[in-house]
Design an enzyme around this catalytic site. Structure first.
Site, PDB file in Angstrom:
ATOM      1  N   GLU A  33       1.617  -0.501  -4.976  1.00 49.55           N
ATOM      2  CA  GLU A  33       0.634   0.528  -5.283  1.00 49.55           C
ATOM      3  C   GLU A  33       1.396   1.848  -5.244  1.00 49.55           C
ATOM      4  O   GLU A  33       1.739   2.346  -4.173  1.00 49.55           O
ATOM      5  CB  GLU A  33      -0.500   0.558  -4.251  1.00 49.55           C
TER       6      GLU A  33
ATOM      7  N   ASP B 286       0.827  -1.203   0.000  1.00 45.08           N
ATOM      8  CA  ASP B 286       0.000   0.000   0.000  1.00 45.08           C
ATOM      9  C   ASP B 286       0.871   1.266   0.000  1.00 45.08           C
ATOM     10  O   ASP B 286       1.855   1.352   0.745  1.00 45.08           O
ATOM     11  CB  ASP B 286      -0.871  -0.029   1.273  1.00 45.08           C
TER      12      ASP B 286
HETATM   13  C1  GLC Z   1      -4.175   3.104  -0.619  1.00 43.04           C
HETATM   14  C2  GLC Z   1      -5.423   2.266  -0.499  1.00 43.04           C
HETATM   15  C3  GLC Z   1      -6.535   3.155  -0.060  1.00 43.04           C
HETATM   16  C4  GLC Z   1      -6.190   3.758   1.278  1.00 43.04           C
HETATM   17  C5  GLC Z   1      -4.839   4.452   1.239  1.00 43.04           C
HETATM   18  C6  GLC Z   1      -4.311   4.727   2.613  1.00 43.04           C
HETATM   19  O1  GLC Z   1      -4.285   4.069  -1.601  1.00 43.04           O
HETATM   20  O2  GLC Z   1      -5.679   1.616  -1.702  1.00 43.04           O
HETATM   21  O3  GLC Z   1      -7.760   2.474   0.018  1.00 43.04           O
HETATM   22  O4  GLC Z   1      -7.166   4.680   1.652  1.00 43.04           O
HETATM   23  O5  GLC Z   1      -3.874   3.656   0.609  1.00 43.04           O
HETATM   24  O6  GLC Z   1      -3.919   3.533   3.228  1.00 43.04           O
END
Ligand code: GLC
Length: 562
Positions: A288, A222
């Site tokens: 991500e 994440d």
């Molecule tokens: C990422 C996740 C999202 C979350 C953010 C903070 O972007 O996909 O859902 O709100 O991280 O953890």
């Protein structure tokens, strides 16, 4: 010419041999994202849970995906849908226990499905023992050094230390009773960790080993691009609120933003790769990272995470030239990094593609959601047609595809959720300007009737609209031409046809048409032109919409064989 739009039976293909320990299983895998609280609810509390997921794993096996990725299921007060993690090595009691987790992994593996879990290293929940300790321990303590605490500016320290903004809106700093401020790039309930602190680094190594030892096959990382901040004193201002957004990265020299995409972050992933490679087969990872293409590929290098989500593809409008460009760039970027490409159309953070792809390029998506999805209105049937074409295109691309729960049912965004039911912190943090992401998180419909359409016996934490009945698994299972059957057939064919990671664009393609060969015997043609076009030669293996007098209609993809 034979046209097959459905599969005669829905039994899974023979399960892949997990004992083969193929280290490259992920390079062209189809990964299905499960958002645990919205997938299936076994205990009837209205919140999905691990036993609910385990019971429904046959759905994923019959669909023909290779792996499932579980969004966070850890203890959390749900200030940010579970991405506020109070303990990264346990299961939220409302979702089950570690034994339930083990049972889920065992059943997934029995069915030939790999399991990927989400790791949230940028921040913890404010309920994490570390943060509670930091609050008690006071300024200058070792406990505070695990997070980013600073004195404020102004005569009495009453102003935040910098002008940095939270991704969810408002200042990225919150003051605690003793006067110091802490950094939270997301919700105030998500304090950012300090990755210069060796204890933080050590703890995440422990977490990676903990889940790897329990048998998970990979990790989704994440906010992988935000861990390392420029914390040299004095902290520097950005100068404008919009520079706190990831979008600013395209305008700034690479590696210069104080908290996104700093070069030093890659050391962390090189360290993690050594841990992941100690397992057989090596554990996979996907970043991500909302950073521009060439920089994104760095996270996917073989000595780092291996893959990074391709959000440029997701953000590309339904336009042949734009898509061709982004596909070519993505493949080149992945190749240069020694990684495999990734493709994604929907996830738990964005408007579902059955709705999004119909919105004119440049539409203000927050304003669209505020209008309840009415300005402009989206024709659901046209949106579904386009989504099906987009999906068949995605599934023909080399690399791995990430599918979000419910897209195999053709679910649209639930854009008209009443504001009083919204749970996403974005709604409150933006002072009711942005509704946030709940519209793609509405619990799945499994049956045409019954409480919460089969999601669970006790209702659902977000209301499901009545038309969910017609999208349910029960309504589509075995129904020729249904979206569920289209996905099943496509995934079955894809497994058979996969060969190499190359794509060759076809010559002489009409305007507005994308046409490429994956290998000898698999051609994909997508018509985005708005008019019908002639069908190239070949056996029709699968179409996203019926042919029109032997021609390819608008918003249609066809897979051709020889
Ligand atoms: C990422 C996740 C999202 C979350 C953010 C903070 O972007 O996909 O859902 O709100 O991280 O953890």
């Amino acid at each position: 010419m034979t046209v097959r739009t459905t599969t005669p039976d829905s039994t899974p293909l023979a399960a892949p041999d997990l004992s083969s320990r193929d280290p490259d299983w992920w390079r062209q895998a189809v990964v299905y994202q499960v958002y645990p609280r919205s997938f299936a609810d076994a205990d009837g509390d209205g919140l999905g849970d691990l036993r609910g997921i385990t019971r429904r794993l046959t759905h994923l096996a019959a669909l023909g995906v290779d792996a499932l990725w579980l969004s966070p299921f850890y203890p959390s007060e749900l200030a940010d849908g579970g991405y506020d993690v109070a303990d990264p090595r346990d299961v939220d009691p409302r979702l089950g226990t570690l034994d339930d987790f083990d049972a889920l992994v065992a059943e997934a593996h029995r069915l030939g499905l790999k399991v990927i879990v989400d790791i949230v290293p940028n921040h913890t929940s404010h309920q994490h023992v570390w943060f509670q300790e930091a609050l008690r321990a006071g300024p200058g303590s070792a406990a505070r050094d695990r997070y980013v605490f600073r004195d404020g500016r102004g005569e009495r320290g009453e102003l935040p230390p910098t002008d940095w903004h939270s991704v969810f809106g408002g200042s990225a700093w919150r003051r605690v009773p003793d006067g110091q401020w802490y950094l939270h790039l997301f919700a105030p309930e998500q304090p950012d960790l300090n990755w210069e602190n060796p204890e933080v680094r050590a703890d995440f190594r422990t977490t990676l080993r903990f889940w790897s030892d329990r048998g998970v096959d990979g990790f989704r990382i994440d906010v992988a691009h935000a861990l390392v901040k420029d914390l040299s004193e004095p902290l520097r201002d950005l100068g404008a609120p919009e520079l706190s957004r990831e979008e600013a990265l395209t305008d700034l020299p690479p590696g210069t933003h104080p908290f996104y995409d700093r070069d030093e972050v890659h050391e962390i992933y090189r360290d993690w790769r050594k841990i992941l490679d100690a397992y057989r087969p090596p554990r996979t990872a996907v970043a991500e990272a909302w950073v521009p293409g060439a920089r994104r590929a760095l996270y996917a290098r073989p000595d780092e995470l291996g893959q990074a989500f391709n959000f440029e593809y997701l953000q590309t409008p339904w336009d042949a030239d734009a898509l061709r460009q982004v596909i070519a760039d993505s493949l080149a970027g992945a190749r240069a990094a020694g990684a495999s490409a990734t493709w994604v159309l929907s996830n738990h953070d964005v408007i579902r593609h059955a709705s999004r792809l119909m919105l004119p390029p440049g539409t203000d998506l927050d304003a669209w959601l505020l209008s309840g999805g009415r300005a402009p209105a989206v024709d659901a049937a046209a949106g579904l047609r386009r989504a099906r074409a987009a999906t068949l295109l995605m599934l023909a691309l080399p690399g791995s595809a990430y599918v979000y729960q419910g897209e195999e049912l053709g679910l649209p965004e639930v854009a008209d959720l009443p504001t009083e039911v919204l749970q996403d912190p974005i709604w409150e943090q933006t002072g009711h300007v942005r509704k946030g992401r709940d519209g793609c998180r509405v619990p799945l419909p499994w049956t045409t009737t019954g409480p919460s359409y089969g999601f669970g016996p006790g209702g659902s934490w977000l209301p499901q609209p009545p038309d969910f009945a017609a999208y349910s698994v029960e309504a589509q299972d075995g129904v020729e031409g249904s979206t569920l059957e289209l996905y099943r057939t496509a995934l079955r064919l894809r497994r058979k046809l996969l060969d190499g990671e190359e794509l060759v664009w076809a010559e002489d393609t009409p305007d507005g048409v994308l046409q490429f060969d994956r290998c000898d015997g698999w051609r994909c043609v997508t018509n985005l032109s708005g008019a019908t076009v002639p069908l190239p030669a070949g056996e029709v293996l699968l179409t996203s919409a019926p042919l029109e007098d032997g021609r390819l209609g608008p918003d249609t993809t066809v897979w051709l064989g020889r």
